[in-house]
Design a protein around this motif. Structure first.
Motif, PDB file in Angstrom:
ATOM      1  N   SER A  22       2.147  -6.002   6.117  1.00 34.40           N
ATOM      2  CA  SER A  22       1.455  -6.504   5.183  1.00 34.40           C
ATOM      3  C   SER A  22      -0.150  -5.824   5.546  1.00 34.40           C
ATOM      4  O   SER A  22      -0.476  -5.450   6.624  1.00 34.40           O
ATOM      5  N   GLY A  23      -0.786  -5.549   4.259  1.00 34.82           N
ATOM      6  CA  GLY A  23      -2.087  -5.043   4.501  1.00 34.82           C
ATOM      7  C   GLY A  23      -2.737  -5.841   5.405  1.00 34.82           C
ATOM      8  O   GLY A  23      -3.802  -5.529   6.076  1.00 34.82           O
ATOM      9  N   ALA A  24      -2.864  -7.303   5.241  1.00 34.91           N
ATOM     10  CA  ALA A  24      -3.584  -8.146   6.103  1.00 34.91           C
ATOM     11  C   ALA A  24      -3.300  -7.965   7.428  1.00 34.91           C
ATOM     12  O   ALA A  24      -4.110  -7.932   8.437  1.00 34.91           O
ATOM     13  N   ARG A  73      -3.811   8.864   3.421  1.00 33.21           N
ATOM     14  CA  ARG A  73      -4.100   9.839   4.086  1.00 33.21           C
ATOM     15  C   ARG A  73      -3.059  10.299   5.033  1.00 33.21           C
ATOM     16  O   ARG A  73      -2.893  11.591   5.494  1.00 33.21           O
ATOM     17  N   LEU A  74      -2.091   9.365   5.389  1.00 43.17           N
ATOM     18  CA  LEU A  74      -1.046   9.920   6.117  1.00 43.17           C
ATOM     19  C   LEU A  74      -0.090  11.027   5.795  1.00 43.17           C
ATOM     20  O   LEU A  74       0.420  11.808   6.726  1.00 43.17           O
ATOM     21  N   ASP A  75      -0.154  11.180   4.655  1.00 45.73           N
ATOM     22  CA  ASP A  75       0.470  12.294   3.885  1.00 45.73           C
ATOM     23  C   ASP A  75       0.200  13.653   4.391  1.00 45.73           C
ATOM     24  O   ASP A  75       0.911  14.547   4.549  1.00 45.73           O
ATOM     25  N   GLU A  76      -1.182  13.521   4.895  1.00 45.14           N
ATOM     26  CA  GLU A  76      -1.802  15.081   5.537  1.00 45.14           C
ATOM     27  C   GLU A  76      -0.989  15.371   6.571  1.00 45.14           C
ATOM     28  O   GLU A  76      -0.950  16.381   7.141  1.00 45.14           O
ATOM     29  N   TRP A  77      -0.410  14.339   7.369  1.00 43.02           N
ATOM     30  CA  TRP A  77       0.343  14.505   8.502  1.00 43.02           C
ATOM     31  C   TRP A  77       1.972  14.787   8.249  1.00 43.02           C
ATOM     32  O   TRP A  77       2.927  14.503   9.248  1.00 43.02           O
ATOM     33  N   GLY A  78       2.315  14.686   7.421  1.00 49.41           N
ATOM     34  CA  GLY A  78       3.791  14.976   6.714  1.00 49.41           C
ATOM     35  C   GLY A  78       4.325  13.510   6.706  1.00 49.41           C
ATOM     36  O   GLY A  78       5.752  13.467   6.825  1.00 49.41           O
ATOM     37  N   LEU A  79       3.932  12.588   6.778  1.00 55.19           N
ATOM     38  CA  LEU A  79       4.406  11.143   6.612  1.00 55.19           C
ATOM     39  C   LEU A  79       4.614  10.609   5.475  1.00 55.19           C
ATOM     40  O   LEU A  79       3.462  10.462   4.774  1.00 55.19           O
ATOM     41  N   ALA A  80       5.560   9.944   5.094  1.00 57.48           N
ATOM     42  CA  ALA A  80       5.640   9.390   3.735  1.00 57.48           C
ATOM     43  C   ALA A  80       5.845   7.639   3.831  1.00 57.48           C
ATOM     44  O   ALA A  80       6.630   7.330   4.792  1.00 57.48           O
ATOM     45  N   VAL A  81       4.933   7.089   3.140  1.00 56.13           N
ATOM     46  CA  VAL A  81       4.813   5.616   3.260  1.00 56.13           C
ATOM     47  C   VAL A  81       4.987   5.079   2.092  1.00 56.13           C
ATOM     48  O   VAL A  81       4.800   5.345   0.938  1.00 56.13           O
ATOM     49  N   GLU A  82       5.966   3.955   2.159  1.00 57.69           N
ATOM     50  CA  GLU A  82       6.273   3.166   1.143  1.00 57.69           C
ATOM     51  C   GLU A  82       5.291   2.021   0.982  1.00 57.69           C
ATOM     52  O   GLU A  82       5.247   1.274   2.250  1.00 57.69           O
ATOM     53  N   SER A  83       4.694   1.599  -0.171  1.00 59.25           N
ATOM     54  CA  SER A  83       4.105   0.443  -0.228  1.00 59.25           C
ATOM     55  C   SER A  83       4.530  -0.459  -1.457  1.00 59.25           C
ATOM     56  O   SER A  83       4.711   0.253  -2.646  1.00 59.25           O
ATOM     57  N   VAL A  84       4.818  -1.525  -1.216  1.00 59.57           N
ATOM     58  CA  VAL A  84       5.447  -2.792  -2.189  1.00 59.57           C
ATOM     59  C   VAL A  84       4.494  -3.989  -2.096  1.00 59.57           C
ATOM     60  O   VAL A  84       4.239  -4.312  -1.208  1.00 59.57           O
ATOM     61  N   ARG A  85       4.196  -4.226  -3.388  1.00 61.21           N
ATOM     62  CA  ARG A  85       3.434  -5.450  -3.693  1.00 61.21           C
ATOM     63  C   ARG A  85       4.141  -6.740  -3.000  1.00 61.21           C
ATOM     64  O   ARG A  85       5.279  -7.008  -3.408  1.00 61.21           O
ATOM     65  N   GLY A  86       3.425  -7.262  -2.305  1.00 63.50           N
ATOM     66  CA  GLY A  86       4.138  -8.643  -1.732  1.00 63.50           C
ATOM     67  C   GLY A  86       4.855  -8.362  -0.416  1.00 63.50           C
ATOM     68  O   GLY A  86       5.050  -9.393   0.268  1.00 63.50           O
ATOM     69  N   LYS A  87       4.951  -7.205   0.059  1.00 66.07           N
ATOM     70  CA  LYS A  87       5.823  -6.817   1.354  1.00 66.07           C
ATOM     71  C   LYS A  87       4.738  -6.096   2.210  1.00 66.07           C
ATOM     72  O   LYS A  87       4.840  -6.133   3.406  1.00 66.07           O
TER      73      LYS A  87
END
Length: 322
Positions: free
Chosen positions: A20-22, A41-55
């Motif tokens: 969680s963001g918290a 900004r992690l995309d600049e290092w070639g990393l893909a991050v999934e962000s899901v509301r509530g998770k």
């Protein structure tokens, strides 16, 4: 980028699970809004991050991060270790150490290269935590003229490390510096030099190997490629791989310092994917068809071209697969 904070964020996300963001904000001592900005900004290092509301946030795949302490232990005093999580180029770092008078051998490795280099100045794709990026700094006597075949010997060393960690992988070598599996490029070798033409030479042997790279991360690669995750059922850890490759390179350089390319000629020929095959030679005089006939005592490629036997010392060779 604030590299230290972003690296802390990556370490928390490396398990591939949602956080969680918290939770992340508490770990980094910043707000949830600031976490969101860092995630982007992690995309600049070639990393893909999934962000899901509530998770929360998670990496699209877990990361096998390097363990510098375990790596230093594995080197067992054979070489000093220089590890920076993020750098421009391990070869450039090794050359800078040589210029500063650093005693060799030195193993330089990283999680991410912002300016990784292949042959002829080409970019080498170096996403964070996905592949192997390692350079060995080593001093050799005898001047530049004594270094014939060094890139081929380095390829043999890399093949030996891979065979030890992933038996049956079926590694082959394409002159002068490509490591292939199933006809696709797994990695390569880049040799760079500093020193005197006739005196001691500081050699940097750089190796890049694809370990666990997504199609998105490999989007800029313009040739057939493969990684260890695709090539074998149980890929070795990246820490074990760096240690094995570095130690094989040091063993090779110790032997090369005494006997040159000669002890590596037969092992290279056993792995040579070009021998007896039609090849295209890209040389100074243009692009010419030929048939590869092995390598010479100085590592030059022997080819049959226009009815004559010639030795190719530079340029490039492409396999004409049929």
């Amino acid at each position: 980028m604030d590299d230290n904070a972003d690296l802390t964020l990556i370490r928390h996300l490396a398990d591939g699970r949602f956080h969680s963001g918290a939770e992340l904000g508490e770990a980094l001592g910043i707000s949830r809004a600031a976490i969101w900005k860092r995630v982007q900004r992690l995309d600049e290092w070639g990393l893909a991050v999934e962000s899901v509301r509530g998770k929360g946030h998670r990496l699209s795949r877990p990361l096998d991060l390097l363990d510098p302490a375990a790596l230093a232990l594995a080197l067992d005093g054979r070489a000093s270790l220089k590890f920076k999580p993020v750098t421009a180029s391990t070869n450039a770092d090794a050359l800078a150490l040589a210029a500063a008078g650093q005693a060799s051998p030195v193993v330089v490795t990283t999680e991410f290269q912002s300016a990784g280099r292949g042959r002829r100045g080409r970019a080498w794709q170096s996403p964070f935590g996905a592949n192997l990026y390692v350079s060995v700094l080593y001093e050799l006597a005898g001047g530049f003229s004594a270094l014939g075949g060094l890139s081929l010997a380095a390829g043999v060393a890399v093949a030996r490390a891979l065979e030890r960690l992933a038996p049956g992988l079926g590694v082959g070598l394409k002159w002068p510096n490509d490591v292939l599996v199933d006809g696709a490029k797994l990695g390569g070798v880049l040799i760079e030099l500093a020193g005197e033409m006739e005196g001691g030479v500081q050699v940097v042997v750089g190796v890049g190997l694809n370990v666990a790279m997504s199609d998105r991360q490999a989007g800029a690669i313009d040739q057939s490629w493969i990684d260890l995750q695709r090539a074998c059922a149980s890929p070795p850890s990246r820490t074990d791989l760096v240690a094995a490759v570095a130690l094989e390179l040091i063993d090779m350089l110790d032997r090369f310092a005494v006997d040159g390319f000669a002890p590596f000629m037969a092992p290279f020929e056993a792995l040579d994917l070009c021998r007896g095959r039609p090849v295209t030679v890209h040389a100074a005089e243009g692009v010419r068809p030929a048939v590869a006939r092995g390598v010479g005592e100085d590592g030059a490629l022997c080819v049959e071209m226009d009815g004559e036997t010639r030795f190719v010392h530079g340029g490039e060779v492409s396999l004409r697969l049929q």
